[in-house]
Design a protein around this motif. Structure first.
Motif, mmCIF file in Angstrom:
data_model
loop_
_atom_site.group_PDB
_atom_site.id
_atom_site.type_symbol
_atom_site.label_atom_id
_atom_site.label_comp_id
_atom_site.label_asym_id
_atom_site.label_seq_id
_atom_site.Cartn_x
_atom_site.Cartn_y
_atom_site.Cartn_z
ATOM 1 N N ARG A 244 -8.498 -3.948 -2.913
ATOM 2 C CA ARG A 244 -8.032 -2.666 -3.452
ATOM 3 C C ARG A 244 -6.678 -2.829 -4.144
ATOM 4 O O ARG A 244 -6.421 -2.232 -5.194
ATOM 5 C CB ARG A 244 -7.926 -1.631 -2.332
ATOM 6 C CG ARG A 244 -9.264 -1.128 -1.809
ATOM 7 C CD ARG A 244 -9.046 -0.083 -0.712
ATOM 8 N NE ARG A 244 -10.298 0.380 -0.149
ATOM 9 C CZ ARG A 244 -11.043 1.347 -0.660
ATOM 10 N NH1 ARG A 244 -10.650 1.954 -1.763
ATOM 11 N NH2 ARG A 244 -12.174 1.710 -0.086
ATOM 12 N N GLU B 115 -11.846 -6.386 6.866
ATOM 13 C CA GLU B 115 -10.984 -5.235 6.602
ATOM 14 C C GLU B 115 -9.789 -5.648 5.758
ATOM 15 O O GLU B 115 -9.398 -4.949 4.820
ATOM 16 C CB GLU B 115 -10.510 -4.615 7.913
ATOM 17 C CG GLU B 115 -9.645 -3.378 7.704
ATOM 18 C CD GLU B 115 -9.183 -2.756 9.008
ATOM 19 O OE1 GLU B 115 -8.281 -1.899 8.951
ATOM 20 O OE2 GLU B 115 -9.708 -3.131 10.072
ATOM 21 N N ASP B 116 -9.229 -6.804 6.076
ATOM 22 C CA ASP B 116 -8.102 -7.320 5.304
ATOM 23 C C ASP B 116 -8.529 -7.618 3.871
ATOM 24 O O ASP B 116 -7.800 -7.321 2.919
ATOM 25 C CB ASP B 116 -7.558 -8.583 5.972
ATOM 26 C CG ASP B 116 -6.363 -9.160 5.238
ATOM 27 O OD1 ASP B 116 -5.361 -8.436 5.087
ATOM 28 O OD2 ASP B 116 -6.431 -10.321 4.816
ATOM 29 N N ARG C 108 -8.646 -4.467 1.876
ATOM 30 C CA ARG C 108 -7.308 -3.980 1.529
ATOM 31 C C ARG C 108 -6.717 -4.780 0.372
ATOM 32 O O ARG C 108 -6.142 -4.205 -0.563
ATOM 33 C CB ARG C 108 -6.389 -4.066 2.749
ATOM 34 C CG ARG C 108 -6.787 -3.145 3.888
ATOM 35 C CD ARG C 108 -5.944 -3.395 5.117
ATOM 36 N NE ARG C 108 -4.579 -2.914 4.946
ATOM 37 C CZ ARG C 108 -3.600 -3.158 5.814
ATOM 38 N NH1 ARG C 108 -3.838 -3.895 6.889
ATOM 39 N NH2 ARG C 108 -2.388 -2.681 5.603
ATOM 40 N N GLU D 62 0.825 -1.208 0.000
ATOM 41 C CA GLU D 62 0.000 0.000 0.000
ATOM 42 C C GLU D 62 0.863 1.263 0.000
ATOM 43 O O GLU D 62 0.497 2.277 -0.587
ATOM 44 C CB GLU D 62 -0.921 0.002 1.224
ATOM 45 C CG GLU D 62 -2.036 -1.029 1.150
ATOM 46 C CD GLU D 62 -2.770 -1.208 2.468
ATOM 47 O OE1 GLU D 62 -3.929 -1.648 2.450
ATOM 48 O OE2 GLU D 62 -2.179 -0.921 3.538
#
Length: 202
Positions: A117, A110-111, A114, A32
């Motif tokens: 994305r 949530e992982d 991520r 990221e």
């Protein structure tokens, strides 16, 4: 006798799972920040507090560290025992299996966001995911040949390809939808893709 934790894992298994997760989280944090190409295995290992040698005990390469969830899917497919039946019924059983895999990852939502994305921004991760899914696909073909003897080999191959393509495409487009600002969950997105498949093949 091995000491078991509350989730049924031995302490050794729990430590291995924690180390694997630490490496994964370190990897996606670096991706990221600076992208996959600019990140090295040594950097991931250092961020996770392990050696590069330890890294390779858990992951084949740096891209693999970004998407460890394929292990869970492969294990679920290995335990899959579909009922023999029509091609459409077998396909629906596989879709149900994949839904279970998504729903089992609620704690990792949530992982998952991520990683999705990153899929939209990092072609290298998509390529690694596709390579891993090829292994899952071959395993699924073996499972179908064992449990669904009434299916011709060509039919079994087509069912497998349709199921795996729907799975892969749903995750690829999920990242694109997140980046576009859409509010959708992985399971909603996957079910939409299954419905789209019905529209295409009917």
């Amino acid at each position: 006798m091995a000491t078991m934790t509350s989730d049924g894992l031995s302490l050794t298994e729990r430590r291995r799972a924690q180390t694997s997760n630490d490496i994964h989280l370190a990897a996606i944090a670096l991706y990221e920040k600076q992208g996959v190409d600019a990140t090295t295995v040594a950097e991931i290992a250092s961020a996770a507090g392990v050696s590069s040698r330890t890294f390779f005990r858990y992951f084949e390469n740096k891209e693999h560290a970004g998407i460890p969830g394929q292990f869970s899917l492969r294990n679920r497919v290995a335990r899959f025992a579909p009922s023999d039946g029509s091609p459409s019924s077998v396909l629906r059983q596989i879709e149900g299996l994949f839904e279970e895999e998504i729903l089992s990852g609620v704690e990792r939502d949530e992982d998952s966001v991520r990683v999705a994305r990153l899929f939209a921004a990092e072609p290298a991760l998509l390529e690694e995911a596709a390579a891993q899914l090829q292994r899952v696909s071959k395993l699924l073909q073996v499972v179908l040949s064992e449990h669904c003897p009434s299916l011709q080999r060509s039919t079994s191959l087509m069912i497998t390809d349709l199921a795996m393509t729907t799975w892969h495409t749903s995750w690829e487009t999920l990242g694109q939808r997140y980046r576009a600002g859409e509010d959708i969950t992985p399971i909603e997105n996957y079910r939409e893709h299954c419905a789209l498949l019905r529209e295409i093949v009917r």
